[in-house]
Design a protein around this motif. Sequence first.
Motif, PDB file in Angstrom:
ATOM      1  N   ARG A  36     -53.087 -47.113  35.586  1.00 44.88           N
ATOM      2  CA  ARG A  36     -51.909 -46.349  35.177  1.00 44.88           C
ATOM      3  C   ARG A  36     -51.988 -46.096  33.681  1.00 44.88           C
ATOM      4  N   ARG A  37     -52.032 -44.828  33.319  1.00 51.33           N
ATOM      5  CA  ARG A  37     -52.096 -44.435  31.923  1.00 51.33           C
ATOM      6  C   ARG A  37     -50.840 -43.671  31.549  1.00 51.33           C
ATOM      7  N   LEU A  38     -50.259 -44.064  30.442  1.00 57.12           N
ATOM      8  CA  LEU A  38     -49.061 -43.407  29.949  1.00 57.12           C
ATOM      9  C   LEU A  38     -49.390 -41.978  29.523  1.00 57.12           C
ATOM     10  N   CYS A  39     -48.493 -41.053  29.835  1.00 53.38           N
ATOM     11  CA  CYS A  39     -48.702 -39.671  29.415  1.00 53.38           C
ATOM     12  C   CYS A  39     -47.372 -39.036  29.056  1.00 53.38           C
ATOM     13  N   ILE A  40     -47.451 -37.966  28.283  1.00 53.65           N
ATOM     14  CA  ILE A  40     -46.293 -37.139  27.974  1.00 53.65           C
ATOM     15  C   ILE A  40     -46.635 -35.712  28.381  1.00 53.65           C
ATOM     16  N   GLY A  62     -49.441 -36.822  12.185  1.00 58.66           N
ATOM     17  CA  GLY A  62     -48.731 -37.896  12.878  1.00 58.66           C
ATOM     18  C   GLY A  62     -49.395 -38.431  14.123  1.00 58.66           C
ATOM     19  N   ALA A  63     -49.477 -37.612  15.185  1.00 59.45           N
ATOM     20  CA  ALA A  63     -50.020 -38.091  16.452  1.00 59.45           C
ATOM     21  C   ALA A  63     -51.495 -38.442  16.327  1.00 59.45           C
ATOM     22  N   LYS A  64     -52.196 -37.721  15.470  1.00 57.75           N
ATOM     23  CA  LYS A  64     -53.633 -37.974  15.312  1.00 57.75           C
ATOM     24  C   LYS A  64     -53.892 -39.306  14.613  1.00 57.75           C
ATOM     25  N   ILE A  65     -52.888 -39.842  13.930  1.00 58.21           N
ATOM     26  CA  ILE A  65     -52.985 -41.160  13.326  1.00 58.21           C
ATOM     27  C   ILE A  65     -52.332 -42.203  14.229  1.00 58.21           C
ATOM     28  N   ALA A  66     -51.035 -42.024  14.505  1.00 58.63           N
ATOM     29  CA  ALA A  66     -50.264 -43.038  15.221  1.00 58.63           C
ATOM     30  C   ALA A  66     -50.769 -43.266  16.641  1.00 58.63           C
ATOM     31  N   ALA A  67     -51.164 -42.199  17.330  1.00 60.00           N
ATOM     32  CA  ALA A  67     -51.637 -42.345  18.714  1.00 60.00           C
ATOM     33  C   ALA A  67     -53.111 -42.713  18.780  1.00 60.00           C
ATOM     34  N   ALA A  68     -53.960 -42.033  17.994  1.00 59.88           N
ATOM     35  CA  ALA A  68     -55.404 -42.254  18.102  1.00 59.88           C
ATOM     36  C   ALA A  68     -55.807 -43.661  17.701  1.00 59.88           C
ATOM     37  N   THR A  69     -55.204 -44.214  16.639  1.00 56.91           N
ATOM     38  CA  THR A  69     -55.607 -45.540  16.179  1.00 56.91           C
ATOM     39  C   THR A  69     -55.169 -46.641  17.129  1.00 56.91           C
ATOM     40  N   VAL A  93     -57.578 -40.364  23.602  1.00 59.29           N
ATOM     41  CA  VAL A  93     -56.344 -39.605  23.809  1.00 59.29           C
ATOM     42  C   VAL A  93     -56.787 -38.263  24.369  1.00 59.29           C
ATOM     43  N   SER A  94     -56.464 -38.006  25.627  1.00 61.40           N
ATOM     44  CA  SER A  94     -56.899 -36.775  26.287  1.00 61.40           C
ATOM     45  C   SER A  94     -55.770 -35.749  26.285  1.00 61.40           C
ATOM     46  N   TYR A  95     -56.131 -34.521  25.953  1.00 56.99           N
ATOM     47  CA  TYR A  95     -55.187 -33.407  25.963  1.00 56.99           C
ATOM     48  C   TYR A  95     -55.583 -32.451  27.078  1.00 56.99           C
ATOM     49  N   PHE A  96     -54.646 -32.165  27.973  1.00 58.71           N
ATOM     50  CA  PHE A  96     -54.813 -31.160  29.023  1.00 58.71           C
ATOM     51  C   PHE A  96     -53.774 -30.075  28.738  1.00 58.71           C
ATOM     52  N   SER A  97     -54.214 -28.863  28.513  1.00 59.97           N
ATOM     53  CA  SER A  97     -53.261 -27.828  28.113  1.00 59.97           C
ATOM     54  C   SER A  97     -53.528 -26.525  28.843  1.00 59.97           C
ATOM     55  N   TRP A  98     -52.442 -25.827  29.151  1.00 55.56           N
ATOM     56  CA  TRP A  98     -52.518 -24.534  29.826  1.00 55.56           C
ATOM     57  C   TRP A  98     -51.821 -23.484  28.970  1.00 55.56           C
ATOM     58  N   LYS A  99     -52.466 -22.345  28.815  1.00 58.84           N
ATOM     59  CA  LYS A  99     -51.897 -21.231  28.059  1.00 58.84           C
ATOM     60  C   LYS A  99     -52.261 -19.940  28.774  1.00 58.84           C
ATOM     61  N   VAL A 137     -50.548 -35.021  27.462  1.00 58.60           N
ATOM     62  CA  VAL A 137     -51.353 -35.915  26.625  1.00 58.60           C
ATOM     63  C   VAL A 137     -51.403 -37.264  27.308  1.00 58.60           C
ATOM     64  N   VAL A 138     -52.609 -37.789  27.523  1.00 58.83           N
ATOM     65  CA  VAL A 138     -52.812 -39.047  28.235  1.00 58.83           C
ATOM     66  C   VAL A 138     -53.392 -40.075  27.272  1.00 58.83           C
ATOM     67  N   LEU A 139     -52.816 -41.294  27.277  1.00 61.58           N
ATOM     68  CA  LEU A 139     -53.226 -42.363  26.371  1.00 61.58           C
ATOM     69  C   LEU A 139     -54.068 -43.391  27.126  1.00 61.58           C
ATOM     70  N   HIS A 140     -55.299 -43.628  26.633  1.00 59.92           N
ATOM     71  CA  HIS A 140     -56.251 -44.488  27.328  1.00 59.92           C
ATOM     72  C   HIS A 140     -56.238 -45.932  26.852  1.00 59.92           C
ATOM     73  N   GLY A 141     -55.561 -46.227  25.747  1.00 59.48           N
ATOM     74  CA  GLY A 141     -55.505 -47.599  25.267  1.00 59.48           C
ATOM     75  C   GLY A 141     -56.752 -48.008  24.506  1.00 59.48           C
ATOM     76  N   ARG A 142     -57.048 -49.304  24.532  1.00 63.15           N
ATOM     77  CA  ARG A 142     -58.192 -49.842  23.792  1.00 63.15           C
ATOM     78  C   ARG A 142     -59.433 -50.000  24.649  1.00 63.15           C
ATOM     79  N   SER A 143     -59.273 -49.874  25.953  1.00 61.52           N
ATOM     80  CA  SER A 143     -60.432 -49.934  26.848  1.00 61.52           C
ATOM     81  C   SER A 143     -60.145 -49.039  28.044  1.00 61.52           C
ATOM     82  N   PRO A 144     -61.180 -48.612  28.780  1.00 55.54           N
ATOM     83  CA  PRO A 144     -60.973 -47.694  29.906  1.00 55.54           C
ATOM     84  C   PRO A 144     -60.100 -48.255  31.018  1.00 55.54           C
ATOM     85  N   THR A 145     -59.916 -49.567  31.052  1.00 58.73           N
ATOM     86  CA  THR A 145     -59.123 -50.167  32.133  1.00 58.73           C
ATOM     87  C   THR A 145     -57.715 -50.543  31.708  1.00 58.73           C
ATOM     88  N   ASP A 146     -57.328 -50.215  30.481  1.00 58.33           N
ATOM     89  CA  ASP A 146     -55.991 -50.571  29.997  1.00 58.33           C
ATOM     90  C   ASP A 146     -54.899 -49.850  30.775  1.00 58.33           C
TER      91      ASP A 146
END
Length: 361
Positions: free
Chosen positions: A72-76, A111-118, A124-130, A182-191
């Motif tokens: 389960r990965r947190l996403c927005i 912001g997000a590139k610091i607070a989320a990526a670190t 941090v995966s981005y899936f976007s539709w335009k 945007v999907v957050l993977h954590g510190r390891s692939p199984t987080d």
Amino acid sequence: MPLQAAAGSHRLLPMTVDNIGFLRDRLGQDCHPLQFVRELTKNSIEAIERTKSDGQIVWDYEPVAFELESVRRLCIVDTGDGMTGDEMVKFINQLSSSLSKQSLQGNYGVGAKIAAATRNPAGVSYFSWKSGKGAMIRLYRDELTGQYGLQQWERSDGLWAHYLPIEDDLKPEIIKDHGTMVVLHGRSPTDNTLLAPTGVPAPKRWITRYLNRRYFRIPPNIQISCREGNLLVAGPANDLGTRRAVLGEGEYLKRYGNVSGSVALSGAVAHWWIIRERDDDKTDPIEKYSGHLESKGHVAALYQDELYEMITGRAGMSRLQQFGVMFGYERVVIYVEPHADARLMPNTARTSLLIDNQPLP
């Protein structure tokens, strides 16, 4: 590197960053542990505002990863204007770059590139539709070099790409022609990044509570909801909980403030509320909503519909005394809203307001 012409016909060798990975990690240390929630939410709000229409933002877990990997990965997810693959490469992989106009009083583009990526070095995966077309990128930290950047994928023609086109089977239900996940993977692939971080209040509703405390007012054309329940504390897998709307502290005070008013100060306005003792159902609002927002008396600074420097508990009681409140501390809320001033801006970590780079008086 070629020299560039500068003002006054002088020539300039532009400054560069030698170790961007260290700089990013160092800036990340200045961030509140949950600041990534604010940064990603703010990005989604701005993306929806660019559409000039109503929109939705949802904090939840990403279902495809759970079905395929049992993680389960947190996403927005938002219904904003979305990004093309090339736009994601430009705006996500450059530290100070943004779709919105950058300013010291508004969007910094970091912001997000610091607070989320670190806090998610695994990715941090981005899936976007335009305009109906989807693409994805993955920003992560290389363990060998310590550098952050985009994953590359080998194409069928032997060339390498920084983004991939994606099919609509990955598209969240609320996204139609445009939007982003945007999907957050954590510190390891199984987080399991849906779990509440250690030590946060109200772990079953940690995102809801943080956003309610962070925002005084949610834009009226935007609905924000968050997953709540036992999944956020590693509870039973079949207990998915529910999604609860984020309303902000202002709505709580509007509903449960017994009396309210404003006082003009030098360079600011102090807004105050006294929370009533009983709701219509005979319950105390302070006890009823303590897990969803800051329901007891407190003091904060109000700026652009967000709350900074919130002081609660014994420190909040001491600050309320400085405002002349001698009794009933737990039912008094004061927000000081500075007047518009070009010298006024948040610090980079978005925790404090500064005027002339000094703390507010």
